[in-house]
Design a protein around this motif. Structure first.
Motif, PDB file in Angstrom:
ATOM      1  N   SER A   3       0.840  -1.194   0.000  1.00  0.00           N
ATOM      2  CA  SER A   3       0.000   0.000   0.000  1.00  0.00           C
ATOM      3  C   SER A   3       0.881   1.253   0.000  1.00  0.00           C
ATOM      4  CB  SER A   3      -0.929  -0.001   1.211  1.00  0.00           C
ATOM      5  OG  SER A   3      -0.200  -0.055   2.422  1.00  0.00           O
ATOM      6  N   GLN A   7       0.627   4.319  -2.770  1.00  0.00           N
ATOM      7  CA  GLN A   7       0.514   5.745  -2.472  1.00  0.00           C
ATOM      8  C   GLN A   7       1.557   6.549  -3.256  1.00  0.00           C
ATOM      9  OE1 GLN A   7       0.602   6.174   1.835  1.00  0.00           O
ATOM     10  NE2 GLN A   7      -0.854   4.513   2.061  1.00  0.00           N
ATOM     11  N   LEU A 125      -8.247   5.130   0.954  1.00  0.00           N
ATOM     12  CA  LEU A 125      -7.269   4.132   0.509  1.00  0.00           C
ATOM     13  C   LEU A 125      -7.727   3.437  -0.776  1.00  0.00           C
ATOM     14  CD1 LEU A 125      -6.288   2.562   3.943  1.00  0.00           C
ATOM     15  CD2 LEU A 125      -4.885   4.043   2.507  1.00  0.00           C
ATOM     16  N   SER A 131      -5.857   0.153  -1.406  1.00  0.00           N
ATOM     17  CA  SER A 131      -6.668  -0.976  -0.950  1.00  0.00           C
ATOM     18  C   SER A 131      -7.655  -1.323  -2.049  1.00  0.00           C
ATOM     19  CB  SER A 131      -7.416  -0.623   0.339  1.00  0.00           C
ATOM     20  OG  SER A 131      -8.215  -1.716   0.780  1.00  0.00           O
TER      21      SER A 131
END
Length: 224
Positions: A3, A7, A125, A131
């Motif tokens: 994750s 980002q 997210l 996610s």
């Protein structure tokens, strides 16, 4: 899959430096884009170094599939920091118990990166690609993200995640609490072999199906 990498990829794409998928995989395209972003002051040197480490060790990067990683040194005597204990607030007591026992027997120091997550945080997210679902076990406090601490800093080298997973397996089995790991998306209590073999087998099965592996090394959850 990371994750953290997702980002960074989202930021790179926003600046027009990355044209690939937001898949959390630190492949060559991502590494090259981070290098350009560093030159322009868009990414930090830490982000550049982190992505390089992940590229070298992440089992979802093609060139790492059959790579043999060096073993970690045997370590002991770790404890959860006050910050980690604070992030366990709101997490299911059974999972907290496993995490607390795991740090006592782990060969690798680790910290709690995230525990209970709000719906709004999960929505952010998913929007960023970090996610893939709004049905995260973090919502309700049924999941934690654990990250390795190496020389006082968070490391994204997969060798360290394997050591944490094996400590979580031992703790979960000892306490009789089933725990599912995002490295292979299976309950790990009674799995045989090493954590690396669990991830390798999961990746091989996904490739057989013509699908990408979604490996989330920091993620541990109580199965639904």
């Amino acid at each position: 899959m990371s994750s953290y990498v997702s980002q960074i990829q989202t930021k790179l794409k926003a600046f027009g430096l990355y044209a690939g998928e937001i898949d959390g995989i630190a492949g060559k395209m991502t590494v090259d884009a981070v290098a350009k972003a560093l030159e322009r002051g868009i990414c930090t040197s830490k982000e550049h170094d982190d992505v390089a480490v992940i590229n070298h060790s992440d089992p979802t990067v093609d060139e790492n599939i059959n790579k043999t990683l060096e073993p970690l040194p045997n370590c002991s005597g770790f404890s959860l920091s006050a910050n980690s204990m604070d992030k366990l607030k709101g997490v299911n007591p059974a999972l907290v118990k496993v995490v607390k026992r795991a740090i006592q027997i782990s060969k690798q120091d680790f910290a709690v990166n995230e525990g209970l997550r709000t719906i709004e945080r999960q929505r952010q997210l998913v929007k960023s690609g970090a996610s893939q679902t709004m049905n995260s076990r973090h919502i309700g406090g049924f999941a934690v993200d654990l990250v390795p601490i190496v020389n006082g800093k968070v490391s994204w080298d997969w060798r360290y995640f394997y050591a944490i997973a094996e400590a979580m397996q031992a703790a979960a089995k000892e306490l009789g609490i089933n725990v599912r790991w995002g490295g292979c998306w299976e309950v790990i209590n009674n799995k045989s072999g090493t954590a690396k073999s669990w991830v390798d087998n999961y990746g091989a099965e996904r490739r057989k199906l013509g699908k990408k592996a979604f490996t989330d090394g920091p993620h541990f959850e109580l199965p639904a």
